[in-house]
Design a protein around this motif. Structure first.
Motif, PDB file in Angstrom:
ATOM      1  N   GLY A  37       0.797  -1.213   0.000  1.00 38.55           N
ATOM      2  CA  GLY A  37       0.000   0.000   0.000  1.00 38.55           C
ATOM      3  C   GLY A  37       0.830   1.263   0.000  1.00 38.55           C
ATOM      4  O   GLY A  37       2.031   1.235   0.250  1.00 38.55           O
ATOM      5  N   ILE A  38       0.158   2.346  -0.319  1.00 40.38           N
ATOM      6  CA  ILE A  38       0.752   3.676  -0.213  1.00 40.38           C
ATOM      7  C   ILE A  38       0.201   4.290   1.064  1.00 40.38           C
ATOM      8  O   ILE A  38      -1.006   4.328   1.264  1.00 40.38           O
ATOM      9  N   TYR A  39       1.102   4.754   1.928  1.00 39.45           N
ATOM     10  CA  TYR A  39       0.651   5.372   3.166  1.00 39.45           C
ATOM     11  C   TYR A  39       0.847   6.885   3.094  1.00 39.45           C
ATOM     12  O   TYR A  39       1.711   7.400   2.387  1.00 39.45           O
ATOM     13  N   PHE A  40       0.003   7.577   3.833  1.00 37.20           N
ATOM     14  CA  PHE A  40       0.061   9.028   3.960  1.00 37.20           C
ATOM     15  C   PHE A  40       0.190   9.323   5.450  1.00 37.20           C
ATOM     16  O   PHE A  40      -0.755   9.111   6.206  1.00 37.20           O
ATOM     17  N   LEU A  41       1.372   9.758   5.874  1.00 34.03           N
ATOM     18  CA  LEU A  41       1.621  10.058   7.277  1.00 34.03           C
ATOM     19  C   LEU A  41       1.622  11.563   7.491  1.00 34.03           C
ATOM     20  O   LEU A  41       2.196  12.302   6.688  1.00 34.03           O
ATOM     21  N   SER A  42       1.016  11.999   8.569  1.00 42.70           N
ATOM     22  CA  SER A  42       1.007  13.416   8.923  1.00 42.70           C
ATOM     23  C   SER A  42       2.069  13.672   9.985  1.00 42.70           C
ATOM     24  O   SER A  42       2.169  12.935  10.961  1.00 42.70           O
ATOM     25  N   ALA A  43       2.863  14.716   9.753  1.00 43.26           N
ATOM     26  CA  ALA A  43       3.808  15.177  10.770  1.00 43.26           C
ATOM     27  C   ALA A  43       3.073  16.253  11.561  1.00 43.26           C
ATOM     28  O   ALA A  43       2.985  17.402  11.135  1.00 43.26           O
ATOM     29  N   ALA A  44       2.499  15.856  12.684  1.00 44.11           N
ATOM     30  CA  ALA A  44       1.646  16.742  13.491  1.00 44.11           C
ATOM     31  C   ALA A  44       2.389  18.023  13.852  1.00 44.11           C
ATOM     32  O   ALA A  44       3.524  17.993  14.313  1.00 44.11           O
ATOM     33  N   LEU A  48       2.844  18.792   7.190  1.00 43.97           N
ATOM     34  CA  LEU A  48       3.524  17.992   6.169  1.00 43.97           C
ATOM     35  C   LEU A  48       2.964  16.591   6.142  1.00 43.97           C
ATOM     36  O   LEU A  48       2.566  16.041   7.178  1.00 43.97           O
ATOM     37  N   ILE A  49       2.964  16.010   4.940  1.00 48.49           N
ATOM     38  CA  ILE A  49       2.513  14.643   4.720  1.00 48.49           C
ATOM     39  C   ILE A  49       3.634  13.870   4.052  1.00 48.49           C
ATOM     40  O   ILE A  49       4.231  14.345   3.081  1.00 48.49           O
ATOM     41  N   LYS A  50       3.938  12.697   4.561  1.00 53.24           N
ATOM     42  CA  LYS A  50       4.895  11.805   3.897  1.00 53.24           C
ATOM     43  C   LYS A  50       4.094  10.786   3.113  1.00 53.24           C
ATOM     44  O   LYS A  50       3.224  10.114   3.663  1.00 53.24           O
ATOM     45  N   ILE A  51       4.389  10.698   1.823  1.00 53.98           N
ATOM     46  CA  ILE A  51       3.754   9.692   0.973  1.00 53.98           C
ATOM     47  C   ILE A  51       4.799   8.622   0.723  1.00 53.98           C
ATOM     48  O   ILE A  51       5.856   8.891   0.151  1.00 53.98           O
ATOM     49  N   GLY A  52       4.513   7.420   1.200  1.00 53.16           N
ATOM     50  CA  GLY A  52       5.473   6.330   1.084  1.00 53.16           C
ATOM     51  C   GLY A  52       4.807   5.020   0.712  1.00 53.16           C
ATOM     52  O   GLY A  52       3.592   4.928   0.631  1.00 53.16           O
ATOM     53  N   ARG A  82      -4.791   0.690   0.019  1.00 53.50           N
ATOM     54  CA  ARG A  82      -4.501  -0.752   0.019  1.00 53.50           C
ATOM     55  C   ARG A  82      -4.320  -1.287  -1.395  1.00 53.50           C
ATOM     56  O   ARG A  82      -5.026  -0.914  -2.306  1.00 53.50           O
ATOM     57  N   GLY A  83      -3.331  -2.172  -1.552  1.00 52.30           N
ATOM     58  CA  GLY A  83      -3.105  -2.845  -2.818  1.00 52.30           C
ATOM     59  C   GLY A  83      -2.311  -2.042  -3.825  1.00 52.30           C
ATOM     60  O   GLY A  83      -2.067  -2.508  -4.932  1.00 52.30           O
ATOM     61  N   ALA A  84      -1.882  -0.851  -3.462  1.00 53.98           N
ATOM     62  CA  ALA A  84      -1.127  -0.012  -4.394  1.00 53.98           C
ATOM     63  C   ALA A  84       0.329  -0.492  -4.486  1.00 53.98           C
ATOM     64  O   ALA A  84       0.873  -1.052  -3.532  1.00 53.98           O
ATOM     65  N   SER A  85       0.943  -0.243  -5.621  1.00 56.41           N
ATOM     66  CA  SER A  85       2.317  -0.678  -5.883  1.00 56.41           C
ATOM     67  C   SER A  85       3.311   0.463  -5.684  1.00 56.41           C
ATOM     68  O   SER A  85       2.922   1.620  -5.549  1.00 56.41           O
ATOM     69  N   ARG A  86       4.585   0.109  -5.702  1.00 57.02           N
ATOM     70  CA  ARG A  86       5.640   1.127  -5.612  1.00 57.02           C
ATOM     71  C   ARG A  86       5.547   2.082  -6.799  1.00 57.02           C
ATOM     72  O   ARG A  86       5.716   3.283  -6.649  1.00 57.02           O
ATOM     73  N   ARG A  87       5.239   1.583  -7.978  1.00 52.03           N
ATOM     74  CA  ARG A  87       5.083   2.434  -9.160  1.00 52.03           C
ATOM     75  C   ARG A  87       3.953   3.449  -8.931  1.00 52.03           C
ATOM     76  O   ARG A  87       4.061   4.608  -9.292  1.00 52.03           O
ATOM     77  N   GLU A  88       2.871   2.995  -8.303  1.00 50.72           N
ATOM     78  CA  GLU A  88       1.762   3.911  -8.007  1.00 50.72           C
ATOM     79  C   GLU A  88       2.172   4.950  -6.958  1.00 50.72           C
ATOM     80  O   GLU A  88       1.699   6.085  -6.994  1.00 50.72           O
ATOM     81  N   GLU A  89       3.069   4.574  -6.052  1.00 52.30           N
ATOM     82  CA  GLU A  89       3.584   5.560  -5.093  1.00 52.30           C
ATOM     83  C   GLU A  89       4.313   6.666  -5.841  1.00 52.30           C
ATOM     84  O   GLU A  89       4.101   7.855  -5.572  1.00 52.30           O
ATOM     85  N   TRP A  90       5.157   6.307  -6.788  1.00 55.76           N
ATOM     86  CA  TRP A  90       5.892   7.312  -7.570  1.00 55.76           C
ATOM     87  C   TRP A  90       4.916   8.197  -8.337  1.00 55.76           C
ATOM     88  O   TRP A  90       5.107   9.404  -8.445  1.00 55.76           O
ATOM     89  N   ARG A  91       3.869   7.587  -8.852  1.00 53.02           N
ATOM     90  CA  ARG A  91       2.857   8.372  -9.572  1.00 53.02           C
ATOM     91  C   ARG A  91       2.103   9.302  -8.622  1.00 53.02           C
ATOM     92  O   ARG A  91       1.735  10.411  -9.007  1.00 53.02           O
ATOM     93  N   ARG A 102      10.001  18.345   0.219  1.00 50.83           N
ATOM     94  CA  ARG A 102      11.324  17.753   0.020  1.00 50.83           C
ATOM     95  C   ARG A 102      11.165  16.241  -0.058  1.00 50.83           C
ATOM     96  O   ARG A 102      10.477  15.645   0.767  1.00 50.83           O
ATOM     97  N   ALA A 103      11.772  15.654  -1.067  1.00 55.05           N
ATOM     98  CA  ALA A 103      11.765  14.201  -1.257  1.00 55.05           C
ATOM     99  C   ALA A 103      10.335  13.645  -1.208  1.00 55.05           C
ATOM    100  O   ALA A 103       9.531  13.999  -2.051  1.00 55.05           O
ATOM    101  N   GLU A 104      10.017  12.818  -0.210  1.00 58.35           N
ATOM    102  CA  GLU A 104       8.673  12.212  -0.109  1.00 58.35           C
ATOM    103  C   GLU A 104       7.755  12.981   0.825  1.00 58.35           C
ATOM    104  O   GLU A 104       6.715  12.476   1.231  1.00 58.35           O
ATOM    105  N   TRP A 105       8.129  14.203   1.166  1.00 59.93           N
ATOM    106  CA  TRP A 105       7.337  15.043   2.066  1.00 59.93           C
ATOM    107  C   TRP A 105       6.627  16.124   1.264  1.00 59.93           C
ATOM    108  O   TRP A 105       7.231  16.767   0.402  1.00 59.93           O
TER     109      TRP A 105
END
Length: 136
Positions: A37-44, A48-52, A82-91, A102-105
């Motif tokens: 999966g691709i996760y979206f984390l919040s830096a409280a 900022l959101i990290k997409i990983g 759920r079910g997303a690929s690394r390629r979909e993360e890049w997209r 910056r980077a994935e943030w």
């Protein structure tokens, strides 16, 4: 008689959840139940959101703990597609490029913020819509 697969074929097999054992192709037991999966984390407090990407969504807590060690802000898992690929993360990175910090943030603004608000309320539909947007 089986031919020996090339390095490219072995890579494709691994990505598909197969391995090479004694000249036969067998499903790797511990990968059958894994859902990536691709996760979206919040830096409280930082907006900022990290997409990983995570290979197994059941291990997201471990990934958050690892990232938390180097982050001065509390990390909160907002949403997982759920079910997303690394390629979909890049997209997804390209989809939200205008908010890249910056980077994935990414800054939690505009379309990204609206998407995450929708995702919190309707996670299954958000996963479906995101994956449709990320298709070729």
């Amino acid at each position: 008689m089986h031919s020996t697969p090339s390095a490219e074929e072995l890579l494709l097999l691994q990505e598909a959840g197969f391995d090479e054992r004694d000249g036969t192709r067998a499903v790797v037991a511990n990968q059958v139940s894994q859902v990536s999966g691709i996760y979206f984390l919040s830096a409280a407090g930082a907006n900022l959101i990290k997409i990983g990407f995570v290979q197994n969504i059941d291990k997201i807590a471990r990934r958050v703990d690892a990232l938390q060690a180097g982050c001065p802000y509390a990390l909160v898992n907002v949403f997982v597609a759920r079910g997303a690929s690394r390629r979909e993360e890049w997209r997804a990175h390209r989809l939200f490029e205008e908010y890249r910090f910056r980077a994935e943030w990414f800054r939690c603004d505009g379309r990204l913020k609206s998407f995450l608000q929708f995702a919190v309320a309707y996670p299954d539909e958000a996963s479906r819509r995101l994956r449709l947007q990320l298709e070729d």
